[in-house]
Every structure is written in C-alpha cells, then in structure tokens.
Design an enzyme around this catalytic site. Structure first.
Site, PDB file in Angstrom:
ATOM      1  N   ASP A  34      20.001  57.734 -33.297  1.00 57.27           N
ATOM      2  CA  ASP A  34      21.444  57.624 -33.535  1.00 57.27           C
ATOM      3  C   ASP A  34      22.129  58.982 -33.586  1.00 57.27           C
ATOM      4  O   ASP A  34      23.168  59.134 -34.228  1.00 57.27           O
ATOM      5  CB  ASP A  34      21.683  56.893 -34.865  1.00 57.27           C
ATOM      6  CG  ASP A  34      21.078  57.623 -36.059  1.00 57.27           C
ATOM      7  OD1 ASP A  34      19.973  58.176 -35.914  1.00 57.27           O
ATOM      8  OD2 ASP A  34      21.703  57.639 -37.134  1.00 57.27           O
ATOM      9  N   LYS A  68      23.283  52.339 -40.806  1.00 59.43           N
ATOM     10  CA  LYS A  68      22.860  53.551 -41.504  1.00 59.43           C
ATOM     11  C   LYS A  68      24.046  54.442 -41.805  1.00 59.43           C
ATOM     12  O   LYS A  68      24.944  54.600 -40.974  1.00 59.43           O
ATOM     13  CB  LYS A  68      21.864  54.330 -40.651  1.00 59.43           C
ATOM     14  CG  LYS A  68      21.105  55.348 -41.453  1.00 59.43           C
ATOM     15  CD  LYS A  68      20.632  56.487 -40.616  1.00 59.43           C
ATOM     16  CE  LYS A  68      21.775  57.423 -40.321  1.00 59.43           C
ATOM     17  NZ  LYS A  68      21.367  58.592 -39.547  1.00 59.43           N
ATOM     18  N   GLU A 106      21.065  56.794 -46.784  1.00 65.82           N
ATOM     19  CA  GLU A 106      20.431  58.087 -46.462  1.00 65.82           C
ATOM     20  C   GLU A 106      21.110  59.243 -47.217  1.00 65.82           C
ATOM     21  O   GLU A 106      22.039  59.862 -46.716  1.00 65.82           O
ATOM     22  CB  GLU A 106      20.487  58.352 -44.951  1.00 65.82           C
ATOM     23  CG  GLU A 106      19.773  59.640 -44.553  1.00 65.82           C
ATOM     24  CD  GLU A 106      19.801  59.928 -43.047  1.00 65.82           C
ATOM     25  OE1 GLU A 106      20.392  59.146 -42.290  1.00 65.82           O
ATOM     26  OE2 GLU A 106      19.230  60.956 -42.651  1.00 65.82           O
ATOM     27  N   GLU A 146      20.531  62.589 -47.727  1.00 66.49           N
ATOM     28  CA  GLU A 146      19.611  63.661 -47.294  1.00 66.49           C
ATOM     29  C   GLU A 146      19.866  64.955 -48.068  1.00 66.49           C
ATOM     30  O   GLU A 146      20.978  65.491 -48.042  1.00 66.49           O
ATOM     31  CB  GLU A 146      19.762  63.953 -45.798  1.00 66.49           C
ATOM     32  CG  GLU A 146      18.789  65.066 -45.385  1.00 66.49           C
ATOM     33  CD  GLU A 146      18.885  65.502 -43.933  1.00 66.49           C
ATOM     34  OE1 GLU A 146      19.828  65.094 -43.230  1.00 66.49           O
ATOM     35  OE2 GLU A 146      18.003  66.280 -43.523  1.00 66.49           O
ATOM     36  N   LYS A 158      16.581  55.751 -47.142  1.00 66.54           N
ATOM     37  CA  LYS A 158      16.076  56.754 -46.194  1.00 66.54           C
ATOM     38  C   LYS A 158      16.235  58.143 -46.822  1.00 66.54           C
ATOM     39  O   LYS A 158      17.229  58.829 -46.600  1.00 66.54           O
ATOM     40  CB  LYS A 158      16.871  56.652 -44.883  1.00 66.54           C
ATOM     41  CG  LYS A 158      16.513  57.727 -43.861  1.00 66.54           C
ATOM     42  CD  LYS A 158      17.033  57.400 -42.479  1.00 66.54           C
ATOM     43  CE  LYS A 158      16.826  58.558 -41.527  1.00 66.54           C
ATOM     44  NZ  LYS A 158      16.941  58.186 -40.119  1.00 66.54           N
ATOM     45  N   SER A 178      11.541  56.781 -40.812  1.00 65.17           N
ATOM     46  CA  SER A 178      12.756  56.572 -40.022  1.00 65.17           C
ATOM     47  C   SER A 178      13.052  57.933 -39.399  1.00 65.17           C
ATOM     48  O   SER A 178      14.000  58.612 -39.783  1.00 65.17           O
ATOM     49  CB  SER A 178      13.911  56.090 -40.901  1.00 65.17           C
ATOM     50  OG  SER A 178      15.096  55.978 -40.117  1.00 65.17           O
ATOM     51  N   TYR A 221      26.600  68.500 -39.497  1.00 63.78           N
ATOM     52  CA  TYR A 221      27.793  68.262 -38.714  1.00 63.78           C
ATOM     53  C   TYR A 221      28.125  66.781 -38.736  1.00 63.78           C
ATOM     54  O   TYR A 221      27.306  65.955 -39.088  1.00 63.78           O
ATOM     55  CB  TYR A 221      27.597  68.725 -37.255  1.00 63.78           C
ATOM     56  CG  TYR A 221      26.175  68.675 -36.815  1.00 63.78           C
ATOM     57  CD1 TYR A 221      25.628  67.481 -36.375  1.00 63.78           C
ATOM     58  CD2 TYR A 221      25.369  69.808 -36.907  1.00 63.78           C
ATOM     59  CE1 TYR A 221      24.298  67.428 -36.020  1.00 63.78           C
ATOM     60  CE2 TYR A 221      24.052  69.743 -36.531  1.00 63.78           C
ATOM     61  CZ  TYR A 221      23.509  68.553 -36.095  1.00 63.78           C
ATOM     62  OH  TYR A 221      22.197  68.507 -35.760  1.00 63.78           O
TER      63      TYR A 221
HETATM   64  C1  5MM Z   1      18.579  63.655 -40.930  1.00 60.93           C
HETATM   65  O1  5MM Z   1      18.795  63.025 -39.741  1.00 60.93           O
HETATM   66  C2  5MM Z   1      18.342  61.681 -39.620  1.00 60.93           C
HETATM   67  C3  5MM Z   1      16.858  61.595 -39.490  1.00 60.93           C
HETATM   68  O2  5MM Z   1      16.481  62.414 -38.418  1.00 60.93           O
HETATM   69  P1  5MM Z   1      15.283  63.450 -38.597  1.00 60.93           P
HETATM   70  O3  5MM Z   1      14.053  62.609 -38.763  1.00 60.93           O
HETATM   71  O4  5MM Z   1      15.319  64.187 -37.299  1.00 60.93           O
HETATM   72  O5  5MM Z   1      15.581  64.307 -39.785  1.00 60.93           O
HETATM   73  C4  5MM Z   1      19.012  61.074 -38.398  1.00 60.93           C
HETATM   74  O6  5MM Z   1      18.922  59.678 -38.395  1.00 60.93           O
HETATM   75  C5  5MM Z   1      20.429  61.502 -38.359  1.00 60.93           C
HETATM   76  O7  5MM Z   1      21.116  60.879 -39.402  1.00 60.93           O
HETATM   77  C6  5MM Z   1      20.962  61.101 -36.992  1.00 60.93           C
HETATM   78  O8  5MM Z   1      20.272  61.862 -36.034  1.00 60.93           O
HETATM   79  C7  5MM Z   1      22.426  61.332 -36.850  1.00 60.93           C
HETATM   80  O9  5MM Z   1      22.691  62.650 -37.207  1.00 60.93           O
HETATM   81  P2  5MM Z   1      24.102  63.271 -36.908  1.00 60.93           P
HETATM   82  O10 5MM Z   1      23.974  64.621 -37.576  1.00 60.93           O
HETATM   83  O11 5MM Z   1      24.229  63.360 -35.437  1.00 60.93           O
HETATM   84  O12 5MM Z   1      25.116  62.417 -37.529  1.00 60.93           O
END
Ligand code: 5MM
Length: 397
Positions: free
Chosen positions: A34, A181, A222, A224, A264, A335, A397
């Site tokens: 995504d 998500k 999520e 993060e 997540k 994920s 971003y």
């Molecule tokens: C942290 O990013 C998510 C998990 O990816 P990684 O396993 O590479 O860390 C990922 O799902 C992220 O949310 C999507 O790539 C969308 O990210 P953006 O920054 O494009 O919204």
C-alpha cells in the site's frame, strides 16, 4: 452508561472476527503493498525506474501474479487506492486476482501525516481526500491522474480530519475490501514522543477503527514508532508500552470491538544509531513483554511492520518472537512491506525479462515469513548485514 459496541450487532461482530482470523490464520501474514505515490517514488528510484502509474501497476502485478505457493503464506494484501482499481495485462482486476485465491483484500485509508503544531517535529495522521477529490481522480485518465498527483499530492493530503472516511469505507467495501489500514507515526528522542502526540494519534486510530467497523471492515491499527535515533532497547520498549497503552485506552473510549481488529506495531528494536547490538532473543523478549503489558488478549492478531530492517532480520526477529518463552495470547505474524519486497524490487529493475525472477524473490520471502510466524524459520544467513536494510530516516511522509 452505554454498553460495549452498541452499534454492532452480533452478526456484524462475528463477521469482523472471522475476517480478522482468516487474515492471520496459521502460517499466514499480510503483504503491505500500500505504498503511496510518494513512497513508491522512493522505492522505484532505488532501482532506476520512473514513478509512473503504469510502472507502479507493472510492479504490483509482479507481486500479485505469484503462483499458488503464496496461498498458504499470505492471508491479506493491503492495497493503495490506485491499485484497487488497476488490472493485470490480461485485463483481470487486481482485486479479483487476489480474492480468487482466498486472500483478503485490504485498503490503506490514511492519507499520510501532517505536523502537530508546537511539537518537536511530531505528526498526526489525516484521514482522506474529500469526496470531491476522490471523484475527480477517478474521472481522470491515467496520464492526467499522474500529472495531477505530481502537482497536487501535498495539497490533496493536507486536508485534515476523518470527515468522509465513512463514505469511503462504504465504497471500498462494495469494491471488495474487507479490511483497512491506518498508520500513525511517533518518534523517539529526548523530548519525544510528547503526551500530545501519543494522545492525538491514539484517538485518530480509535476513531478510524470505529468507523471501519461500522462498515464491516476490519481495522488494522498501525502506531509506528520510528527506529530513528540512538536510543537503546529499554527505551524503545518503554515508549512502545506508553504508546500502546494510550492506543488501547482510546479503543475502549471509542467502543471498538477488539476481536474484530488487528494491531500492526513496530517490533521493539534499539534505535538505528544505537551502538549496542541486541540478539534476536533480546528483541523478542522486549517485544513480547511490551505487548503483554499493553495489548488485550481479545485482540485477534498482531502483524508486525518491518520498519526498514533487512529481510533476514525481520524474519529472524519474527521467528524469535514466536519462540519467546512467555505466554502469547495473540497470533503473532507479519505485515511487511519492504521486508517482503526488497529482493523482488532489486531483481526486477523495471525490465520485463526480470519479472519471473522478481516474483520468485517475493515468493521466497513469503515462504520464509510463513515459517517465521510459526517459529519454524531456520534461515537467517544474512542476519545483521546492515547493507541489506531498507531503512530511510523519518519515514513519515
Ligand atoms: C511502516 O510502513 C508500513 C509497513 O511497511 P514496512 O514493513 O516496509 O515497514 C507500510 O504498510 C506503510 O504504511 C505503507 O507502505 C504506506 O506507507 P506510506 O508512507 O506510503 O503511507
């Protein structure tokens, strides 16, 4: 006082729980495909490919055309809005390709982050475009849409709030998505995360979850915590516990039905610039301890993001987490975005003749992580090789 989950019927709850269970059923995890247009620009630039809608479609096709070997490894795929409406070279909708093999379709519904005024560079997550933008983008041809994204992306995403998410969820459900998500971003430094950032982002995730569930869509939550910084494992664990505690307090405040959700989170790792190196077992112990202190057992599954770890590191850590000698009441799986795709992207490099090899690389990582989420992964030969990492600082971003 109202009773819990007053807006969901028993049938709705059952549907949500069953969907969540299917996504993370034994041996299965999630392919996070995504990446937004901005994130794809970074990924494609690494392999010298121009960031056009057609190149993004071709790249996603490489992942989605993997053969039946992934059926036992991948329970769900998270789509970006654009991808949800794209087709294969043979005109088969991507959504159909995924659903026909029993894999659940998910959709990223957040629209990236915006600054939280008065903080040290912290952010909150915004919900979506207005209906106007959504309709406008759907009505454009591909080249027009590309040009539009290029010049207007930041103004599109700079619309704040969660207004319109309900309408979009209703539409996405009709278009095949059964889960969604939303990603929030927190940072660790001496001053961060602030109480404001923790509370604001927790509330965003809870409000989003509530809206999704009202439309029969399982929310993936999520929050993060970025690995930027030189903090050690203990501080990472401490902050993870604070953030997750706030998230589940907000979930309770918003009457979210936990059995119909997936979390997540980041794995608990030390900051990328930390001089101390920790073993997979130490990472696993810190991660599972943080989860046990904060995540209710009612949550159906925890599907970790990879956060820029190398593919091997992510698999080895997930394997260690599943072998951690503490009671773990949730399914613990993956994920991953980068940790499922990095080798595939490197193998492809935008060349037609590399497509098959790229798909094979994706299958290889899917199989490795399928084993890791069952604690059966015995690979890990390149573990600790930092050259393999896909880490980019401030992935916000
Ligand atoms: C942290 O990013 C998510 C998990 O990816 P990684 O396993 O590479 O860390 C990922 O799902 C992220 O949310 C999507 O790539 C969308 O990210 P953006 O920054 O494009 O919204």
């Amino acid at each position: 006082m109202t009773h819990q989950s007053p807006t969901l019927s028993e049938a709705q709850k059952r549907e949500l729980h069953e969907t969540a269970l299917r996504i993370v059923s034994p041996g299965k995890g999630i392919l996070a495909a995504d990446e937004s247009v901005g994130s794809m620009a970074k990924r494609l630039a690494q392999v010298g490919v121009e960031n056009t809608e057609e190149n993004r479609r071709q790249y996603r096709q490489i992942l989605f055309s993997a053969d039946d070997r992934i059926n036992g490894c991948i329970g769900g795929v998270i789509f970006f809005h654009e991808t949800l409406y794209q087709h294969s070279d043979n005109s088969v909708p991507f959504v159909k390709m995924i659903r026909e093999r029993g894999i659940m379709v998910g959709i990223k519904v957040d629209k990236g982050v915006v600054p939280l005024a008065g903080t040290c560079g912290e952010t909150t997550t915004q919900g979506q475009t207005t209906k106007y933008y959504g309709l406008l983008l759907i009505s454009l041809t591909s080249p027009q849409r590309n040009a539009y994204y290029k010049t207007n992306y930041h103004s599109i995403v700079n619309l704040t709030g969660l207004d319109g998410l309900s309408e979009r969820c209703a539409q996405y459900k009709k278009d095949g998505a059964v889960f969604a998500k939303c990603r929030c971003v927190l940072k660790i430094s001496d001053a961060n995360p602030s109480q404001l950032a923790i509370a604001e982002n927790a509330n965003v995730l809870a409000r989003y979850s509530s809206i999704c569930q009202q439309h029969g869509i399982v929310p993936i939550i999520e929050p993060e915590i970025l690995p930027d910084g030189d903090h050690d494992l203990k501080r990472s664990q401490y902050i993870t516990e604070k953030v997750l505690t706030a998230v589940y307090k907000a979930m309770s405040d918003h009457h979210v039905y936990l059995e119909g959700t997936l979390l997540k989170p980041n794995m608990v790792t030390a900051g990328h610039s930390c001089s101390t190196k920790y073993s997979p077992e130490e990472v696993a112990m810190a991660t599972v301890t943080a989860l046990r202190r904060t995540v209710p057992p009612a949550v159906t599954g925890v599907a970790f993001l990879s956060g820029g770890q190398s593919e091997e590191e992510a698999s080895v850590h997930l394997n260690a987490i599943n072998n951690c000698p503490l009671a773990k009441p949730w399914i613990l799986t993956f994920s991953f975005g980068r940790a499922l795709q990095a080798s595939a992207l490197r193998a492809w490099r935008g060349h037609k003749e590399n497509e098959k090899a790229a798909t094979e690389q994706f299958i290889k990582r899917a199989e490795a992580n399928s084993l890791a989420c069952q604690g059966k992964y015995t690979g890990g030969d390149n573990y600790g090789e930092s050259g393999q990492r896909s880490y980019g600082s401030c992935h916000a971003y």
